[in-house]
Design a protein around this motif. Structure first.
Motif, PDB file in Angstrom:
ATOM      1  N   HIS A  44       1.084  -1.165   0.225  1.00  9.97           N
ATOM      2  CA  HIS A  44      -0.039   0.064  -0.210  1.00  9.97           C
ATOM      3  C   HIS A  44       0.662   0.975  -0.189  1.00  9.97           C
ATOM      4  O   HIS A  44       0.500   2.362  -0.177  1.00  9.97           O
ATOM      5  CB  HIS A  44      -1.073  -0.359   1.425  1.00  9.97           C
ATOM      6  CG  HIS A  44      -1.823  -1.228   1.354  1.00  9.97           C
ATOM      7  ND1 HIS A  44      -3.316  -1.632   0.078  1.00  9.97           N
ATOM      8  CD2 HIS A  44      -1.787  -2.122   2.188  1.00  9.97           C
ATOM      9  CE1 HIS A  44      -4.082  -2.434   0.705  1.00  9.97           C
ATOM     10  NE2 HIS A  44      -2.538  -2.630   1.850  1.00  9.97           N
ATOM     11  N   ALA A  45       2.134   1.073   0.121  1.00 10.09           N
ATOM     12  CA  ALA A  45       3.059   2.406   0.370  1.00 10.09           C
ATOM     13  C   ALA A  45       2.848   3.762  -0.990  1.00 10.09           C
ATOM     14  O   ALA A  45       2.412   4.962  -0.783  1.00 10.09           O
ATOM     15  CB  ALA A  45       4.551   2.309   0.463  1.00 10.09           C
ATOM     16  N   ALA A  46       2.392   3.044  -2.035  1.00 13.21           N
ATOM     17  CA  ALA A  46       2.209   3.493  -3.308  1.00 13.21           C
ATOM     18  C   ALA A  46       0.849   4.397  -3.229  1.00 13.21           C
ATOM     19  O   ALA A  46       1.381   6.278  -3.372  1.00 13.21           O
ATOM     20  CB  ALA A  46       2.264   3.180  -4.345  1.00 13.21           C
ATOM     21  N   GLN A  47      -0.021   4.122  -2.478  1.00 13.58           N
ATOM     22  CA  GLN A  47      -1.208   4.542  -2.726  1.00 13.58           C
ATOM     23  C   GLN A  47      -1.238   5.781  -0.963  1.00 13.58           C
ATOM     24  O   GLN A  47      -2.335   6.373  -1.207  1.00 13.58           O
ATOM     25  CB  GLN A  47      -2.615   3.184  -2.482  1.00 13.58           C
ATOM     26  CG  GLN A  47      -2.689   2.535  -3.454  1.00 13.58           C
ATOM     27  CD  GLN A  47      -2.165   1.043  -3.528  1.00 13.58           C
ATOM     28  OE1 GLN A  47      -1.055   1.424  -2.954  1.00 13.58           O
ATOM     29  NE2 GLN A  47      -3.089   0.142  -3.560  1.00 13.58           N
ATOM     30  N   TRP A  48      -0.485   5.275  -0.332  1.00 15.61           N
ATOM     31  CA  TRP A  48      -0.584   6.226   0.624  1.00 15.61           C
ATOM     32  C   TRP A  48       0.538   7.131   0.712  1.00 15.61           C
ATOM     33  O   TRP A  48       0.788   8.034   1.622  1.00 15.61           O
ATOM     34  CB  TRP A  48      -0.296   5.236   1.626  1.00 15.61           C
ATOM     35  CG  TRP A  48      -1.859   4.710   2.551  1.00 15.61           C
ATOM     36  CD1 TRP A  48      -2.202   3.231   1.831  1.00 15.61           C
ATOM     37  CD2 TRP A  48      -2.192   5.372   3.840  1.00 15.61           C
ATOM     38  NE1 TRP A  48      -3.665   3.038   2.829  1.00 15.61           N
ATOM     39  CE2 TRP A  48      -3.510   4.638   3.721  1.00 15.61           C
ATOM     40  CE3 TRP A  48      -2.223   5.837   4.304  1.00 15.61           C
ATOM     41  CZ2 TRP A  48      -4.841   4.332   4.630  1.00 15.61           C
ATOM     42  CZ3 TRP A  48      -3.228   6.306   5.316  1.00 15.61           C
ATOM     43  CH2 TRP A  48      -4.408   5.035   5.625  1.00 15.61           C
ATOM     44  N   ASN A  49       1.148   7.705  -0.362  1.00 17.16           N
ATOM     45  CA  ASN A  49       2.239   8.326  -0.666  1.00 17.16           C
ATOM     46  C   ASN A  49       3.188   8.567   0.486  1.00 17.16           C
ATOM     47  O   ASN A  49       3.429   9.796   1.148  1.00 17.16           O
ATOM     48  CB  ASN A  49       1.096  10.065  -0.731  1.00 17.16           C
ATOM     49  CG  ASN A  49      -0.193  10.441  -1.664  1.00 17.16           C
ATOM     50  OD1 ASN A  49       0.346   9.386  -3.323  1.00 17.16           O
ATOM     51  ND2 ASN A  49      -1.037   9.765  -0.883  1.00 17.16           N
ATOM     52  N   TYR A  50       3.912   7.479   0.597  1.00 15.11           N
ATOM     53  CA  TYR A  50       4.136   6.957   1.551  1.00 15.11           C
ATOM     54  C   TYR A  50       5.831   7.915   1.010  1.00 15.11           C
ATOM     55  O   TYR A  50       5.930   7.447  -0.233  1.00 15.11           O
ATOM     56  CB  TYR A  50       5.105   6.186   1.819  1.00 15.11           C
ATOM     57  CG  TYR A  50       5.350   5.434   3.306  1.00 15.11           C
ATOM     58  CD1 TYR A  50       4.814   5.916   4.369  1.00 15.11           C
ATOM     59  CD2 TYR A  50       6.782   5.139   3.437  1.00 15.11           C
ATOM     60  CE1 TYR A  50       5.559   5.769   5.575  1.00 15.11           C
ATOM     61  CE2 TYR A  50       7.245   4.477   4.884  1.00 15.11           C
ATOM     62  CZ  TYR A  50       6.354   5.134   5.925  1.00 15.11           C
ATOM     63  OH  TYR A  50       7.329   4.297   6.760  1.00 15.11           O
ATOM     64  N   GLN A  51       6.937   8.200   1.905  1.00  8.92           N
ATOM     65  CA  GLN A  51       7.929   9.082   1.366  1.00  8.92           C
ATOM     66  C   GLN A  51       8.823   8.726   2.885  1.00  8.92           C
ATOM     67  O   GLN A  51       8.784   8.403   3.340  1.00  8.92           O
ATOM     68  CB  GLN A  51       7.310  10.788   1.430  1.00  8.92           C
ATOM     69  CG  GLN A  51       6.827  11.529   0.330  1.00  8.92           C
ATOM     70  CD  GLN A  51       6.755  12.487  -0.033  1.00  8.92           C
ATOM     71  OE1 GLN A  51       6.167  13.029   1.673  1.00  8.92           O
ATOM     72  NE2 GLN A  51       6.980  12.941  -0.728  1.00  8.92           N
ATOM     73  N   VAL A  52       9.563   8.691   2.032  1.00  9.19           N
ATOM     74  CA  VAL A  52      11.460   8.841   2.956  1.00  9.19           C
ATOM     75  C   VAL A  52      12.242   9.955   3.095  1.00  9.19           C
ATOM     76  O   VAL A  52      12.643  10.402   1.706  1.00  9.19           O
ATOM     77  CB  VAL A  52      11.990   7.595   2.577  1.00  9.19           C
ATOM     78  CG1 VAL A  52      11.140   6.502   2.786  1.00  9.19           C
ATOM     79  CG2 VAL A  52      12.609   7.310   1.080  1.00  9.19           C
ATOM     80  N   LEU A  53      13.024   9.931   3.643  1.00  9.26           N
ATOM     81  CA  LEU A  53      13.936  11.782   4.039  1.00  9.26           C
ATOM     82  C   LEU A  53      14.553  10.332   4.227  1.00  9.26           C
ATOM     83  O   LEU A  53      15.442   9.901   5.243  1.00  9.26           O
ATOM     84  CB  LEU A  53      13.389  11.797   5.423  1.00  9.26           C
ATOM     85  CG  LEU A  53      14.254  13.166   5.509  1.00  9.26           C
ATOM     86  CD1 LEU A  53      13.393  14.385   4.513  1.00  9.26           C
ATOM     87  CD2 LEU A  53      13.744  13.867   6.859  1.00  9.26           C
ATOM     88  N   GLU A  54      16.454  11.001   4.051  1.00  9.32           N
ATOM     89  CA  GLU A  54      17.290  10.922   2.839  1.00  9.32           C
ATOM     90  C   GLU A  54      18.731  11.562   3.682  1.00  9.32           C
ATOM     91  O   GLU A  54      17.566  13.055   3.286  1.00  9.32           O
ATOM     92  CB  GLU A  54      17.413   9.948   1.563  1.00  9.32           C
ATOM     93  CG  GLU A  54      16.955   9.047   1.462  1.00  9.32           C
ATOM     94  CD  GLU A  54      17.088   8.992  -0.020  1.00  9.32           C
ATOM     95  OE1 GLU A  54      18.301   9.271  -0.457  1.00  9.32           O
ATOM     96  OE2 GLU A  54      17.667   7.171  -0.923  1.00  9.32           O
ATOM     97  N   ARG A  55      19.289  11.116   4.522  1.00  4.81           N
ATOM     98  CA  ARG A  55      20.488  11.566   5.112  1.00  4.81           C
ATOM     99  C   ARG A  55      21.946  11.377   4.519  1.00  4.81           C
ATOM    100  O   ARG A  55      21.773  10.194   5.179  1.00  4.81           O
ATOM    101  CB  ARG A  55      20.375  12.602   6.283  1.00  4.81           C
ATOM    102  CG  ARG A  55      20.963  13.037   7.140  1.00  4.81           C
ATOM    103  CD  ARG A  55      21.649  13.876   8.109  1.00  4.81           C
ATOM    104  NE  ARG A  55      20.055  15.211   8.634  1.00  4.81           N
ATOM    105  CZ  ARG A  55      19.436  15.406   9.146  1.00  4.81           C
ATOM    106  NH1 ARG A  55      20.278  14.991  10.750  1.00  4.81           N
ATOM    107  NH2 ARG A  55      19.119  16.432   9.522  1.00  4.81           N
ATOM    108  N   ALA A  56      23.267  11.907   4.027  1.00  6.28           N
ATOM    109  CA  ALA A  56      24.114  11.217   3.153  1.00  6.28           C
ATOM    110  C   ALA A  56      23.536   9.875   2.804  1.00  6.28           C
ATOM    111  O   ALA A  56      24.349   9.049   3.119  1.00  6.28           O
ATOM    112  CB  ALA A  56      24.652  11.266   4.734  1.00  6.28           C
TER     113      ALA A  56
END
Length: 162
Positions: free
Chosen positions: A42-54
Motif C-alpha cells: 500500500h505504500a504507493a497509494q498512501w503517498n509514502y515518502q522517505v527522508l534521506e540524509r547522506a
C-alpha cells in the motif's frame, strides 16, 4: 543535505530498521507485520515518502485520501531515535500538510498516534478526538486526532480594495 522522496521497494529494509529502532517506545512489536504488509502492498497509494540524509533513510511517513469524503489520513510516521527533536518529523508533517492543503477536496486530516507523540501533533493544531488506553498494547495508548484544514484565500480576497 536531506532529501525527501517517494518510497521505493528497495527502501523496505531501511524502513523496517526505522520501525525496529523505535520499538518499544513508539510502536508495539505486534505492529511490525502490519507495517510490512503496508510497505509491500500500500505504500504507493498512501503517498509514502522517505527522508534521506547522506544516502541513508532516516525518517518516513505517508498519507492517503478517503475513504470518507473530504478526509485524508496520515500514517506510519517515524524518525530514527538518534535524530528525534531535530526537526525531521516537522519536515515530514509540513510536506504532507502542504500537499493536502493544495487539494480543494480535503477539509480534514486525521491520524492515530501514541501518548508519546500526541503533543507533537497538537503543536500543529491537531486535537484529540478519542483516547484508548493500551490501544496499541500494554503501556502504549492510542490517540485519535484531527485537524481541520483552512481554505487558503485567493490573493484578491485577502485584501479588500479601497
Amino acid at each position: 543535505m536531506d532529501t525527501l522522496r517517494s518510497y521505493q521497494p528497495d527502501d523496505l529494509a531501511a524502513c523496517l530498521g526505522l520501525f525496529d529502532e523505535n520499538l518499544p517506545a513508539f510502536f508495539a512489536a505486534e505492529e511490525r507485520s502490519a507495517f510490512v504488509r503496508f510497505l509491500t502492498r500500500h505504500a504507493a497509494q498512501w503517498n509514502y515518502q522517505v527522508l534521506e540524509r547522506a544516502g541513508q533513510v532516516v525518517a518516513s511517513a505517508g498519507y492517503a485520501l478517503g475513504p470518507a469524503v473530504g478526509v485524508a489520513s496520515l500514517c506510519w510516521g517515524m524518525v530514527h531515535p538518534r535524530l528525534h527533536r531535530q526537526g525531521l518529523g516537522t519536515v515530514l508533517l509540513q510536506a504532507r500538510l502542504r500537499a493536502l492543503r493544495e487539494r480543494p477536496d480535503i477539509a480534514q486530516v486525521v491520524l492515530d498516534t501514541s501518548q508519546h507523540t500526541q503533543a507533537f501533533y497538537a503543536r500543529f493544531g491537531f486535537v484529540a478526538t478519542r483516547v484508548v488506553p493500551g490501544g496499541y498494547g500494554p503501556g502504549l495508548d492510542r490517540w485519535d486526532m484531527a485537524l481541520a484544514l483552512e481554505t487558503p484565500q485567493a490573493p484578491d480576497e485577502a485584501r479588500p480594495e479601497l
